[in-house]
Design a protein around this motif. Structure first.
Motif, PDB file in Angstrom:
ATOM      1  N   PHE A   1      15.386 -52.497  39.927  1.00 43.23           N
ATOM      2  CA  PHE A   1      14.125 -51.850  40.290  1.00 43.23           C
ATOM      3  C   PHE A   1      13.358 -51.456  39.036  1.00 43.23           C
ATOM      4  O   PHE A   1      13.938 -50.990  38.065  1.00 43.23           O
ATOM      5  CB  PHE A   1      14.385 -50.615  41.154  1.00 43.23           C
ATOM      6  N   ARG A   2      12.031 -51.619  39.093  1.00 41.55           N
ATOM      7  CA  ARG A   2      11.185 -51.298  37.951  1.00 41.55           C
ATOM      8  C   ARG A   2      10.085 -50.301  38.287  1.00 41.55           C
ATOM      9  O   ARG A   2       9.260 -49.977  37.432  1.00 41.55           O
ATOM     10  CB  ARG A   2      10.578 -52.584  37.384  1.00 41.55           C
ATOM     11  N   TYR A   3      10.096 -49.792  39.526  1.00 41.39           N
ATOM     12  CA  TYR A   3       9.136 -48.773  39.939  1.00 41.39           C
ATOM     13  C   TYR A   3       9.879 -47.714  40.738  1.00 41.39           C
ATOM     14  O   TYR A   3      10.574 -48.044  41.710  1.00 41.39           O
ATOM     15  CB  TYR A   3       8.020 -49.372  40.806  1.00 41.39           C
ATOM     16  N   ILE A   4       9.739 -46.465  40.326  1.00 38.07           N
ATOM     17  CA  ILE A   4      10.403 -45.357  41.009  1.00 38.07           C
ATOM     18  C   ILE A   4       9.375 -44.273  41.309  1.00 38.07           C
ATOM     19  O   ILE A   4       8.677 -43.793  40.411  1.00 38.07           O
ATOM     20  CB  ILE A   4      11.549 -44.773  40.164  1.00 38.07           C
ATOM     21  N   GLU A   5       9.314 -43.893  42.571  1.00 42.34           N
ATOM     22  CA  GLU A   5       8.361 -42.890  43.052  1.00 42.34           C
ATOM     23  C   GLU A   5       9.123 -41.675  43.582  1.00 42.34           C
ATOM     24  O   GLU A   5      10.013 -41.815  44.423  1.00 42.34           O
ATOM     25  CB  GLU A   5       7.509 -43.508  44.168  1.00 42.34           C
ATOM     26  N   ILE A   6       8.768 -40.504  43.093  1.00 41.84           N
ATOM     27  CA  ILE A   6       9.304 -39.249  43.623  1.00 41.84           C
ATOM     28  C   ILE A   6       8.156 -38.529  44.324  1.00 41.84           C
ATOM     29  O   ILE A   6       7.231 -38.043  43.665  1.00 41.84           O
ATOM     30  CB  ILE A   6       9.908 -38.375  42.512  1.00 41.84           C
ATOM     31  N   PRO A   7       8.170 -38.481  45.654  1.00 39.30           N
ATOM     32  CA  PRO A   7       7.073 -37.845  46.382  1.00 39.30           C
ATOM     33  C   PRO A   7       6.944 -36.358  46.055  1.00 39.30           C
ATOM     34  O   PRO A   7       7.937 -35.671  45.794  1.00 39.30           O
ATOM     35  CB  PRO A   7       7.445 -38.067  47.850  1.00 39.30           C
ATOM     36  N   LEU A   8       5.717 -35.873  46.119  1.00 41.50           N
ATOM     37  CA  LEU A   8       5.449 -34.496  45.739  1.00 41.50           C
ATOM     38  C   LEU A   8       5.859 -33.478  46.799  1.00 41.50           C
ATOM     39  O   LEU A   8       5.737 -32.275  46.564  1.00 41.50           O
ATOM     40  CB  LEU A   8       3.970 -34.313  45.392  1.00 41.50           C
ATOM     41  N   ASN A   9       6.360 -33.942  47.933  1.00 44.68           N
ATOM     42  CA  ASN A   9       6.939 -33.007  48.895  1.00 44.68           C
ATOM     43  C   ASN A   9       8.458 -32.948  48.771  1.00 44.68           C
ATOM     44  O   ASN A   9       9.154 -32.509  49.677  1.00 44.68           O
ATOM     45  CB  ASN A   9       6.523 -33.341  50.326  1.00 44.68           C
ATOM     46  N   SER A  10       8.958 -33.372  47.615  1.00 48.74           N
ATOM     47  CA  SER A  10      10.375 -33.239  47.290  1.00 48.74           C
ATOM     48  C   SER A  10      10.608 -31.894  46.599  1.00 48.74           C
ATOM     49  O   SER A  10       9.699 -31.364  45.948  1.00 48.74           O
ATOM     50  CB  SER A  10      10.821 -34.376  46.357  1.00 48.74           C
ATOM     51  N   PRO A  11      11.816 -31.333  46.701  1.00 53.39           N
ATOM     52  CA  PRO A  11      12.088 -30.043  46.050  1.00 53.39           C
ATOM     53  C   PRO A  11      12.053 -30.160  44.529  1.00 53.39           C
ATOM     54  O   PRO A  11      12.569 -31.122  43.965  1.00 53.39           O
ATOM     55  CB  PRO A  11      13.494 -29.685  46.553  1.00 53.39           C
ATOM     56  N   ASP A  12      11.410 -29.199  43.875  1.00 51.24           N
ATOM     57  CA  ASP A  12      11.348 -29.165  42.406  1.00 51.24           C
ATOM     58  C   ASP A  12      10.896 -30.501  41.816  1.00 51.24           C
ATOM     59  O   ASP A  12      11.447 -30.988  40.830  1.00 51.24           O
ATOM     60  CB  ASP A  12      12.717 -28.775  41.830  1.00 51.24           C
TER      61      ASP A  12
ATOM     62  N   GLU B   1      11.357 -45.961  29.795  1.00 59.15           N
ATOM     63  CA  GLU B   1      11.333 -47.259  29.129  1.00 59.15           C
ATOM     64  C   GLU B   1      11.957 -48.355  29.996  1.00 59.15           C
ATOM     65  O   GLU B   1      11.783 -49.537  29.714  1.00 59.15           O
ATOM     66  CB  GLU B   1      12.075 -47.183  27.793  1.00 59.15           C
ATOM     67  N   ARG B   2      12.661 -47.952  31.050  1.00 63.81           N
ATOM     68  CA  ARG B   2      13.309 -48.934  31.922  1.00 63.81           C
ATOM     69  C   ARG B   2      12.526 -49.182  33.208  1.00 63.81           C
ATOM     70  O   ARG B   2      12.706 -50.221  33.858  1.00 63.81           O
ATOM     71  CB  ARG B   2      14.731 -48.467  32.290  1.00 63.81           C
ATOM     72  N   ALA B   3      11.688 -48.215  33.589  1.00 65.05           N
ATOM     73  CA  ALA B   3      10.945 -48.347  34.839  1.00 65.05           C
ATOM     74  C   ALA B   3       9.644 -47.564  34.740  1.00 65.05           C
ATOM     75  O   ALA B   3       9.498 -46.684  33.898  1.00 65.05           O
ATOM     76  CB  ALA B   3      11.782 -47.827  36.013  1.00 65.05           C
ATOM     77  N   MET B   4       8.706 -47.899  35.617  1.00 64.53           N
ATOM     78  CA  MET B   4       7.469 -47.142  35.719  1.00 64.53           C
ATOM     79  C   MET B   4       7.724 -45.998  36.690  1.00 64.53           C
ATOM     80  O   MET B   4       7.964 -46.227  37.886  1.00 64.53           O
ATOM     81  CB  MET B   4       6.331 -48.043  36.201  1.00 64.53           C
ATOM     82  N   ILE B   5       7.684 -44.783  36.179  1.00 66.38           N
ATOM     83  CA  ILE B   5       8.037 -43.598  36.959  1.00 66.38           C
ATOM     84  C   ILE B   5       6.774 -42.855  37.358  1.00 66.38           C
ATOM     85  O   ILE B   5       5.847 -42.702  36.558  1.00 66.38           O
ATOM     86  CB  ILE B   5       8.935 -42.637  36.151  1.00 66.38           C
ATOM     87  N   GLY B   6       6.752 -42.379  38.589  1.00 65.64           N
ATOM     88  CA  GLY B   6       5.593 -41.610  39.016  1.00 65.64           C
ATOM     89  C   GLY B   6       5.847 -40.880  40.305  1.00 65.64           C
ATOM     90  O   GLY B   6       6.989 -40.554  40.642  1.00 65.64           O
ATOM     91  N   ALA B   7       4.773 -40.640  41.029  1.00 69.09           N
ATOM     92  CA  ALA B   7       4.841 -39.769  42.200  1.00 69.09           C
ATOM     93  C   ALA B   7       4.191 -40.411  43.408  1.00 69.09           C
ATOM     94  O   ALA B   7       3.280 -41.231  43.292  1.00 69.09           O
ATOM     95  CB  ALA B   7       4.155 -38.439  41.910  1.00 69.09           C
ATOM     96  N   GLY B   8       4.670 -39.998  44.574  1.00 70.39           N
ATOM     97  CA  GLY B   8       4.050 -40.377  45.829  1.00 70.39           C
ATOM     98  C   GLY B   8       3.532 -39.133  46.535  1.00 70.39           C
ATOM     99  O   GLY B   8       3.771 -38.004  46.108  1.00 70.39           O
TER     100      GLY B   8
END
Length: 201
Positions: free
Chosen positions: A30-41, A55-62
């Motif tokens: 996987f090269r894209y990881i999304e952490i939604p903003l309704n997740s804890p902390d 450097e291994r993936a494009m990290i961001g938010a959903g």
């Protein structure tokens, strides 16, 4: 890195778990990881994931809903913004700050409004409610170079149907990650999705 357009959605993940699951996903391809903003902390989870795996993936938010959240994400170094809806102000702000924007939409009107605001990818949500035939019809009027992702109800078994309908990839939620599952389970699920992607290619 960006040819594989499968986005891992880690909704509900805790900061203490984020590293192990990010490793599992990156190792699987996987090269894209999304952490939604309704997740804890979510602030801590996104910040540390960006620092350790940027450097291994494009990290961001959903589930990004407003410009203030975009600004927070930019400060953290996030590079991916995924929205559940078509909000031009959010899209423009993220694009202006150099982030890849995957905008949520369901209709042709929403899709073109997202593109007019500068969205790079379109997220058809909830895809399971519309089905591959709807996406195929929608793509007939969209610019062919615009990547369309299916999100909502995507499994290893039906991923190929959406790719055949013209999707460039998919956002993967509950069938990839559920809060509380082990990193080993995430790794196994991730491998099944990668195998399904390769089989459909």
């Amino acid at each position: 890195m960006q040819e594989n357009k499968l986005v891992a959605i880690l909704r509900g993940i805790q900061p203490t778990e984020a590293d192990d699951h990010a490793v599992a996903l990156c190792d699987a391809g996987f090269r894209y990881i999304e952490i939604p903003l309704n997740s804890p902390d979510w602030q801590q989870s996104i910040r540390q994931t960006v620092e350790r795996f940027g450097e291994r993936a494009m990290i961001g938010a959903g589930t990004v809903l407003n410009v203030e959240q975009v600004d927070r994400l930019a400060e953290m170094g996030a590079r991916l913004v995924v929205t559940p809806n078509t909000q031009p102000a959010v899209i423009r702000s993220a694009v202006r700050q150099g982030m890849l924007v995957c905008a949520g939409c369901a209709t042709a009107t929403e899709a073109f409004n997202a593109l007019d605001a500068g969205a790079h990818w379109l997220k058809i949500f909830p895809s399971s409610a519309f089905g591959p035939a709807y996406i195929r019809a929608l793509k007939a009027v969209l610019p062919p170079a615009v990547p369309v992702l299916a999100v909502g109800g995507i499994t290893p078994e039906n991923l190929g149907d959406y790719l055949q309908a013209g999707c460039a990839g998919a956002g993967l939620g509950n069938d990839l990650y559920r809060p509380g599952q082990s990193a080993a389970d995430t790794a196994a699920r991730a491998r099944r999705f990668i195998a399904a992607l390769e089989a459909a290619s």
